[in-house]
Design a protein around this motif. Structure first.
Motif, short mmCIF file in Angstrom:
data_model
loop_
_atom_site.label_atom_id
_atom_site.label_comp_id
_atom_site.label_asym_id
_atom_site.label_seq_id
_atom_site.Cartn_x
_atom_site.Cartn_y
_atom_site.Cartn_z
N ASP A 1 -7.77 4.34 -0.98
CA ASP A 1 -9.39 4.34 -1.02
C ASP A 1 -9.59 5.87 -0.81
O ASP A 1 -10.82 5.95 -1.48
CB ASP A 1 -9.72 3.77 0.48
N GLN A 2 -9.06 6.63 -0.14
CA GLN A 2 -9.61 7.91 0.10
C GLN A 2 -9.12 8.79 -1.41
O GLN A 2 -10.19 9.42 -1.49
CB GLN A 2 -8.57 8.47 1.32
N ASP B 1 -6.47 0.69 -7.03
CA ASP B 1 -6.41 -0.52 -5.98
C ASP B 1 -6.89 -1.63 -6.87
O ASP B 1 -7.72 -1.79 -7.72
CB ASP B 1 -7.80 -0.23 -4.79
N VAL C 1 0.73 -1.27 -0.03
CA VAL C 1 0.01 0.00 0.07
C VAL C 1 0.75 1.28 -0.07
O VAL C 1 1.77 1.48 0.75
CB VAL C 1 -0.93 -0.04 1.29
N GLY D 1 -5.69 7.45 -7.78
CA GLY D 1 -5.54 6.31 -6.98
C GLY D 1 -6.03 5.23 -7.66
O GLY D 1 -6.84 5.15 -8.43
N GLY E 1 0.21 5.20 0.22
CA GLY E 1 -0.51 6.60 0.56
C GLY E 1 -2.00 5.75 0.96
O GLY E 1 -2.07 4.56 1.63
N ASP E 2 -3.04 6.54 0.69
CA ASP E 2 -4.37 5.90 1.13
C ASP E 2 -4.97 5.82 -0.32
O ASP E 2 -5.79 6.67 -0.65
CB ASP E 2 -4.88 7.14 2.01
#
Ligand SMILES: Cc1cc2nc3c(=O)[nH]c(=O)nc-3n(C[C@H](O)[C@H](O)[C@H](O)COP(=O)(O)OP(=O)(O)OC[C@H]3O[C@@H](n4cnc5c(N)ncnc54)[C@H](O)[C@@H]3O)c2cc1C
Ligand code: FES
Ligand code: FES
Length: 1211
Positions: A691-692, A829, A686, A827, A688-689
């Protein structure tokens, strides 16, 4: 003179007499002609022969029933070691590595012909009277190379070299047969030769370079000497002074083998008599035996009686009766001769121009060597016996309205249609008759194939009708329509000519018919001051590869007492073995042992898994299944016998019963649904973030994307030659990793590693498929050699190789992505699933999921998919860029679409687990240098680059250096050759060795004045200087601080494709690649790597589909018929490769970057260009919105996605 029966003709007046019964003392008979009084002597010989005689490269050979009737010429050439340059892979006529050239007189009334043919399908006993030429017969590096051989080598047309002798002999044969051949012919007639390494471009360039617009210098091409006379001798139709052929002896042949009879009648009367006699027996008529390539049932070993009909003059009678306008075609007329006949008719100023359509169609049937031998009658008989066979010849005969003459005891004439329904058991087909075409006849033929050529049809058709051109092309009379592959309605717009609206006319064009000659451009930097460093040097093995002198594992001579081995493999996946019965197999004469898991010695392990170097503790991989069958194709047992034939016979007799059969998981989706995951799962990575970032992005999408698996399709299948030594075993194996083989053999035999020597000189292609998958073959041979104390040899058949030896992984990417209005990703995922098969030992996910931005094979494809989806969603700038790149032929062309796609790559090069030991030895007596290497030459040019580095460092010519193979005694503990880094690492190791040698010699050199190399070496030797150095290049594992990627390679491909919306066929019109190879160590080699791997990727993206039986889990397309590696017309028409200039790599060895795998990733540009075409076709069909399109882009999938529906055919 000779007579073969009790009648003899007077040589002067030709009258016939009864010959005297009693011979003279010298064995001859004498007679005075009662008609003219001429006295003459003659010799009586048996009416038939029981052996066959032929020549190979001028050497006379006679063989009899010491060989079995199903022995093919290729088997004979290799078993007898008459020609080891003749290779074998598919034994189906589908790859061309076995091509030889033969001069033969089939019909005594015709002059001899010279043809290239597939020796793997040519029965040995059909060769009577032939003059056969193999690659060794036309030139050698030890004498003079033939021009075809040297040109192929000079043009960089070889990588692993396994296909090279087949290419050479195909060209050699073509030039004999077609002295006026054109460059187009040189492209058209290579459809039967597969090359998995080069991407074909340099091969085609080489072949075309020998075909100037004027006639080629055939004399120059035929520089071989007769073995008998030592004088120039050719198979080109000119007289051979050695008189090496026995073709004058045209007697019929009768040979008796155990339970099979071989007959060669020389007249229709004899043939009918034989057919009558053999009623009730299983009888095989031989036109030329190419049918066996497709139907294994037709193998000679399955029959009681074989009748070779190729020497019956009546079977060759092709005539035209001008009065009735009737053509007659003998049954032994080959498909090539049929083409020639049609071409001749088409060229005449008659109404027969339509024959041209049939010629074009025949070009698309099989390949030139198959057409040279295969007969039209044999083809029709295949359709008769196996109605689902998609015969193209049947379509042709149907539109010709041919009548066929068949019969068992006497001729009988029937229509094509009736023939199809006739039981032909025990009957022969002797001729066809048909009329020509009328002035108003229109003929059209279509064939849609899974790749551009040399495949059976997905859909084929031939149409003939009469039209009234003055009345809007109204069809008059009943059209003839012969169509295969589909059964419902169809449309025939070809007839309508200019009556069709402009935008629909593109439907007429058959894409492949209009394909221009292919061409290529290659550019790169090179600095002559530094040569041989970065010199575009020809591969050091190229010459011996093209002359057939390069030795591969199975080319090693048989050893005294040698045994052969063959696996018995499972036919069911996901089950438990209940019993394995070997009783019947053991009864086959020659069988020595049948080994199963019970034969693993006490203290040894039933385990051939790989060393732990890469993946930590590995999972157990059984040599022989001990209970649970993990996949269809798993080894159950090993038959060990005195001959290959005995192993094959016996392996079929080993039976296995299964219980607890469960549905096999043959796809990633099925495995995910069943929760079937490997134990070893990567921890989430992972940054950073995500999902955000995704949730707060202006746009987000999610989806799933699959990349397909791919068969390696190396043409040298897995092989091992193994022999016991005083303390253990020695073996030569087709492995990219000898150390892994050594471990596997140690495990299954219990012999310590120190007593097991594994070596490999070169591989005939590998592509990752020989990293660990040779272990099982080598371990089985090792165990058999230990248990029998005899040498054991095994080479897998194409089917065993494809069923047993793994694939390149498939992947599934489940993703969520957030992006802004400009398409910038904010982002992402991604869950990556890798289809590991049953074993997790070789998973590569850890190597690429660590950084999905960097790309390995599947992730480049995936990221392109994401970009496409983002573009589609935005329908804004990003898509505008793509749309700007999209243009269509004729703007609003309905049935042909053209599109561009551009694919960039960034490929992380990982050196963490590399470990290669190099040794450089200078020989004190002559100053030559040998190098042993921890890497394996598989065609990637490793040896050439190492030789260049050593030459550069030591300041000597490259030809003073010899690169030896890899072996576990000289250079132990290496990593596998793979990941595209080995060449570079071996070069680095060799350079270090040279540095040490230079340092060793320096004190001596300093005391000398400008010594030559020889003077320096001699002096050093006298002064006891150590002239051998060794160096091990070792990476730093990631967990010890090594960078996951030492550097990145970059590249971009821009591809233009043209799609036929109606058929799903496409052409790759042009590809431009820029690849960053740093300062290439050898630009010629690196360009070869770029082109070859790009083509391998094209195969993965388009034609190569792996299909499984969902019940048994068996791969069902495990041969050249079902699995479609690209051929030479699947390459881009215009292929331009540029190595990025002025781009030194600061962290690469001598400023270079690796080639090999990275360029493969750019090939998905073909897929995305096709996707653009499909999108446009769907719009024309009124279908909007997104659609699921995943590789491989097979013809049927593409056509289906274009959404062509019958109601769109409004003209
Ligand atoms: C690599 C490859 C690609 C091919 N591609 C195509 C293709 O694209 N399209 C297509 O249509 N075909 C294709 N074929 C089939 C090919 O055309 C046939 O193999 C060939 O024409 C058969 O001729 P043959 O003389 O070798 O027949 P054989 O193999 O000798 O015989 C085939 C069958 O016919 C019987 N037979 C032969 N001659 C006679 C006769 N005169 N009377 C009675 N029985 C007879 C034999 O007993 C046997 O059962 C391909 C074949 C190969 C190997
Ligand atoms: S081995 Fe003969 S064509 Fe493949
Ligand atoms: S060089 Fe053609 S298959 Fe390797």
């Amino acid at each position: 003179m000779e007579t073969k029966d009790s009648f003899i003709a007077c040589p002067v007046c030709k009258t016939t007499h009864v010959s005297p019964a009693v011979p003279k003392k010298d064995g001859t008979f004498a007679s005075t002609c009662v008609n003219c009084g001429h006295f003459f002597k003659f010799k009586s010989v048996a009416p038939y022969k029981s052996s066959v005689s032929f020549t190979v490269n001028g050497q006379a050979i006679t063989v009899g029933n010491e060989y079995s009737p199903s022995t093919m010429l290729a088997d004979y050439l290799r078993q007898s070691r008459v020609s080891m340059g003749t290779k074998v892979f598919c034994k189906q006529g589908g790859c061309g590595v076995c091509i030889v050239v033969a001069k033969m007189t089939l019909n005594p009334n015709d002059p001899p012909i010279t043809v290239n043919l597939n020796s793997c399908l040519c029965p040995l006993f059909m060769c009577d009277g032939w003059e056969i030429t193999t690659v060794e017969g036309i030139g050698s590096t030890k004498t003079t190379m033939n021009k075809v051989q040297s040109t192929l080598a000079d043009y960089g047309g070889t990588q692993c070299g396994y296909c090279s002798s087949g290419h050479v002999m195909n060209m050699y044969g073509l030039m004999q047969k077609y002295p006026n051949m054109t460059k187009k012919d040189a492209e058209d007639y290579f459809e039967g030769n597969i090359c998995r390494c080069t991407g074909y471009r340099p091969i085609l360039d080489a072949m075309k370079s020998m075909v100037p617009d004027s006639n080629p210098d055939i004399e120059d091409l035929s520089n071989r000497l007769c073995k008998t006379t030592g004088k120039r001798c050719t198979s080109s139709g000119r007289n051979c002074e050695g008189q090496c052929s026995s073709r004058n002896d045209t007697r019929s042949i009768k040979m008796v083998f155990g339970d099979t009879q071989w007959n060669k009648p020389t007249s229709m009367t004899d043939l009918y008599a034989m057919l009558a006699q053999t009623r009730g027996q299983k009888c095989r008529l031989l036109g030329s035996n190419t049918g066996t390539g497709y139907f294994d049932q037709e193998n000679i070993s399955n029959f009681d009686v074989v009748i070779d009909i190729s020497s019956i003059p009546d079977m060759y009678v092709n005539t035209y009766d001008a009065q009735t306008g009737t053509f007659t075609l003998g049954a032994c007329c080959s498909l090539t001769d049929l083409m020639e006949l049609f071409k001749t008719e088409a060229a005449k100023p008659t109404d027969n121009g339509n024959f041209d359509q049939l010629v074009k169609y025949l070009y698309r049937v099989a390949s030139s060597p198959i057409r040279n031998r295969g007969t039209w009658a044999g083809n029709l008989m295949m359709k008769n016996k196996y109605p689902s066979f998609p015969s193209d010849v049947f379509n042709i005969m149907t539109v010709l309205g041919a009548s066929l003459t068949t019969g068992q005891t006497a001729p009988e004439v029937i229509s094509c249609d009736a023939f199809f329904k006739t039981d032909m058991t025990g009957k022969c087909l002797s001729k066809a008759t048909f009329k020509g075409f009328g002035a108003n006849d229109i003929v059209a033929c279509f064939k849609v194939m899974p790749r551009s050529q040399n495949s059976l049809a997905l859909v084929n058709g031939a149409f003939r009708c009469s039209v009234d051109k003055t009345n809007g092309y109204m069809v008059s009379g009943k059209p003839v329509i012969s169509i295969g592959g589909i059964s419902d309605s169809f449309y025939f717009i070809h007839v309508l000519g200019d009556a069709v609206a402009f935008q629909y006319r593109s439907g007429f064009e058959v894409l492949h018919d209009t394909r221009p000659l292919s061409s290529g451009v290659q550019t790169y930097d090179t600095n002559k001051q530094e040569w041989p460093l970065n010199e575009p040097l020809k591969k050091i093995e190229a010459n011996i590869q093209c002359t057939g002198e390069a030795q591969y594992t199975d080319d090693l001579p048989a050893m005294p007492g040698q045994l052969y081995a063959k696996f018995v493999i499972s036919t069911q996946a996901n089950a438990t073995v209940q019993s394995i019965n070997t009783v019947e197999a053991m009864k086959v004469p020659g069988v020595v042992k049948v080994l199963t898991s019970f034969d693993i010695p006490a203290g040894a392990e039933n385990d051939v898994s790989l060393p732990t170097l890469f993946t930590g503790p590995s999972e157990k991989e059984e040599l022989f299944c001990s209970g649970k069958v993990m996949f269809c194709g798993q080894s159950l047992a090993l038959v060990v016998a005195e001959s290959q034939e005995a192993t094959e016979k016996a392996a079929k007799l080993v039976t296995c019963t299964y219980n607890s059969i469960q549905t096999p998981l043959v796809s990633i989706d099925a495995a995910i649904s069943a929760g079937s995951f490997a134990k070893k799962v990567m921890p989430d990575i992972v940054t950073g973030d995500p999902d955000q970032a995704i949730n707060s992005a202006p746009h987000n999408i999610n989806g799933s994307f699959h990349t397909p698996e791919q068969v390696h399709f190396h043409m040298e299948t897995q092989a091992t030659v193994c022999f016991p030594t005083e303390d253990g075993l020695e073996m030569v194996s087709t492995t990219q990793w000898p150390d892994s083989v050594q471990l596997a053999v140690h495990r299954v035999t219990g012999i310590p590693e120190k007593n097991i020597k594994v070596s490999v000189k070169r591989l005939g292609g590998a592509y990752g498929g020989k990293i660990t998958k040779n272990n099982i073959v080598a371990a089985a041979c090792g165990l058999a050699a230990k248990l029998t104390n005899r040498p054991v040899r095994m080479r897998l058949s194409i089917s065993d190789n494809l069923l047993m030896c793994g694939r390149r992984f498939p992947h599934r990417f489940d993703y969520k992505v957030g992006f802004d209005d400009n398409g910038k990703l904010l982002g992402i995922d991604v869950h990556v699933y890798e289809g590991l098969g049953y074993l997790e030992n070789e998973n590569i996910v850890p190597f690429f999921s660590g950084n999905i931005d960097s790309v390995t094979t599947p992730s480049a494809q995936f990221m392109e998919h994401v970009m496409e989806k983002v573009s589609n969603t935005l329908n804004g700038d990003a898509i505008a860029i793509k749309r700007a790149n999209l243009y269509m032929k004729g703007q609003d062309n309905r049935w042909k679409k053209k599109s561009l796609a551009v694919t960039p790559i960034k490929f992380g090069m990982s050196y963490n687990y590399s470990m290669y030991t190099m040794s450089v030895m200078i020989y004190g007596n002559d100053g030559t240098v040998s190098v042993t290497s921890g890497g394996v030459e598989c065609g990637q040019g490793l040896n050439t680059k190492v030789a260049q580095i050593v030459a550069y460092k030591l300041g000597i010519p490259v030809d003073m250096i010899s690169i030896k193979g890899n072996d576990t005694v000289k250079n132990p503990n290496n990593a596998s050759t793979g990941g595209s880094v080995t060449s570079e690492e071996c070069c680095k190791g060799a350079a270090k060795c040279c540095d040490e040698l230079i340092a060793n010699m320096k004190p001596i050199k300093d005391k000398m004045t400008d010594p030559t190399w020889m003077e320096l070496v001699t002096k050093c030797y006298q002064k006891m200087v150590v002239l051998k150095a060794e160096y091990t290049v070792a990476g730093t594992p990631v967990d010890e601080g090594g960078n996951p990627f030492k550097y990145f390679s970059y590249g971009t491909a821009c591809t233009e494709v043209e799609l036929d919306v109606l058929t799903g066929e496409y052409e790759i019109n042009r590809v431009d690649i820029v690849y960053d190879c740093g300062e290439s160590l050898n630009p010629a080699v690196d360009i070869g790597q770029v082109e070859g791997s790009f083509m391998m990727g094209i195969g993965n993206n388009t034609t190569e589909e792996v299909v499984y039986d969902p019940t048994t889990g068996k791969m069902i397309n495990y041969d050249t018929w079902g699995y479609h590696a690209p051929t030479n017309k699947d390459i881009p028409v215009d292929f331009r490769v540029h190595l990025l200039k002025n781009a030194p790599n600061p962290v690469g060895f001598l400023r270079s970057k690796a080639s090999g795998e990275p360029p493969l990733n750019m090939s998905c540009s073909v897929f995305y260009a096709l996707q653009n075409c499909i999108r446009e076709a769907r719009k024309d069909a009124g279908v909007t919105g997104d659609f699921v399109f995943e590789p491989p882009a097979t013809r049927d999938k593409v056509q289906e996605l274009c959404m062509v529906k019958p109601n769109q055919f409004v003209i």
